[in-house]
Design an enzyme around this catalytic site. Structure first.
Site, short mmCIF file in Angstrom:
data_model
loop_
_atom_site.label_atom_id
_atom_site.label_comp_id
_atom_site.label_asym_id
_atom_site.label_seq_id
_atom_site.Cartn_x
_atom_site.Cartn_y
_atom_site.Cartn_z
N GLU A 113 -0.05 -0.95 5.68
CA GLU A 113 1.33 -0.79 6.58
C GLU A 113 0.71 0.84 6.70
OE1 GLU A 113 4.99 0.74 8.29
OE2 GLU A 113 3.68 1.86 6.52
N ASP B 94 1.12 -1.05 0.10
CA ASP B 94 0.01 0.12 0.34
C ASP B 94 0.67 1.34 0.09
OD1 ASP B 94 0.84 -0.14 2.65
OD2 ASP B 94 -0.73 0.68 3.44
ZN LIG Z 1 6.96 2.23 4.31
#
Ligand SMILES: [Zn+2]
Length: 400
Positions: free
Chosen positions: A166, A76
């Site tokens: 994340e 992501d």
């Molecule tokens: Zn990162």
């Protein structure tokens, strides 16, 4: 595919994570890339599968080694800037400013860490989106390393995981740790995510948050004398008693208390804080300061006007790593042998590796050669990315 082609392919996928969403992954667009990575891993010869937002791959050692290397990167990109229609461009950095578009330039006078990338080839944006080097550079590095070592032969047991979300703090939510640890003896686990490759990180903040509520007494101000208690004044007084270490006046290994939200009426006011420190004791002292400040105010008004709620968030991975120093020692050895400067770089934040460490998988972080993350000035150093492939290969070659 060479490593640059790989990277350019991955940034063509829009994978911005979405804080508002409750699902894993937070955006369906992440699944598209994750499934493509499963396919690529299969093509390389790994056993690979998609499960619950994660792409996993593994292969047994071809030479009966018992050690395992585990490598992880997130697919992501940060919701702080657009990751749609990224138009990457490769430029040679000769020390002069790099024009991104009519209005924006990467100027080494402004972005001082560009000095580490002098005379290297960089991948930059067109100044309208982020690049996505955080952390598609990690994905490219991992798969390029795996591709090369499988071709060459004599590799250890390898496990790979590509994770979602994340950037919104959910990068290990639902991760299959059982699979990762299954049939392994000694695991050398690393996230490949971050800045200059000279920065090696196995230490991060301990983190907590605090919600402070002040209750006031509202009454028409015309008749308020000795009766009215303004919750916003009271909470401001509370705030004044806290230690003055703030993110804007701390750096390096210094911790801080950071006010991140407030709302208020005469009747009720609320402040939200985050507390960060590398030292457990200092974090405890910050928490105590909140309780002391509460007591001072409540005593002054002779009333329980202030309440404080404190919650722990994440912990420093160092306390786990210190018990398993082999994951750090081998990296130090490799950098030394390759004559690459290595700076132990405490992360002023948390990482997925920190969470994994406290879940029982010690997991420091290796850099990727990226910089200026989460915005249009993000860039990636191709030379550093290639050096990281050599570093990880050398780590693998030391496994037994
Ligand atoms: Zn990162």
């Amino acid at each position: 595919m060479d490593i640059i082609e790989r990277f350019l392919k991955y940034v063509s996928y829009e994978t911005t994570s979405n804080e508002e969403s409750e699902t894993t992954p937070s955006s369906d667009k992440e699944i598209v890339l994750l499934k493509e990575l499963v396919k690529e891993m299969k093509d390389l010869g790994l056993n690979a599968f998609y499960k619950g937002g994660f792409a996993y791959g593994d292969i047994k050692s071809d030479s009966n080694k018992s050690d395992t290397i585990f490598l992880m990167a997130h697919v992501d990109t940060s919701p702080d800037a657009s990751g749609k229609d990224v138009k990457p461009r490769i430029v040679h950095f000769d020390g002069s400013p790099i024009k991104l578009n009519e209005n924006r330039a990467l100027d080494p006078k402004v972005f001082e860490s560009m000095c580490y990338h002098l005379n290297h080839d960089l991948i930059v944006t067109d100044g309208t989106t982020l690049l996505g080097g955080d952390d598609k550079a990690g994905v490219a590095i991992i798969l390029d390393t795996v591709e090369k070592i499988l071709k060459r032969g004599n590799y250890p047991n390898i496990k790979v995981c590509f994770s979602p979300d994340e950037e919104i703090g959910r990068g290990t939510k639902g991760i299959d740790l059982e699979y990762i640890k299954k049939d392994t003896d000694k695991i050398y686990a690393y996230t490949v995510d971050g800045g200059e490759i000279m920065g090696f990180s196995y230490e991060n903040f301990n983190a907590a948050s605090a919600k402070v509520i002040a209750e006031g007494v509202s009454i028409h101000p015309s008749i308020g004398k000795n009766k009215l208690i303004n919750a916003m004044e009271v909470i401001a007084e509370f705030h004044d008693h806290l230690p003055k270490c703030r993110p804007e006046n701390t750096e390096g290994r210094e911790g801080f208390i950071h006010l991140v939200g407030m709302k208020g009426l005469v009747e009720r006011a609320e402040y939200v804080y985050i507390l960060r420190s590398f030292e457990k004791d200092e974090l405890e002292s910050f928490k105590n300061a909140f309780l002391e400040s509460k007591n001072i105010i409540n005593k002054k008004y002779n009333k329980d006007l202030i309440t404080v709620e404190i919650r722990d968030s994440y912990k420093n991975m160092k306390e786990v790593i210190d018990k398993h120093p082999y994951t750090v020692d081998i990296v130090h050895e490799v950098y030394k042998e390759m004559n690459i400067p290595c700076v132990d770089w405490p992360i002023r934040g948390g990482t997925d590796g920190a969470t994994l460490s406290h879940m029982g998988l010690p997991c420091p972080n290796l850099g990727t050669g990226g910089d200026n993350f989460h915005g249009v000035y993000e860039y990636l150093d191709i030379d550093e990315m290639k050096t990281m492939v050599q570093i990880i290969t050398k780590i693998m070659d030391k496994l037994e």
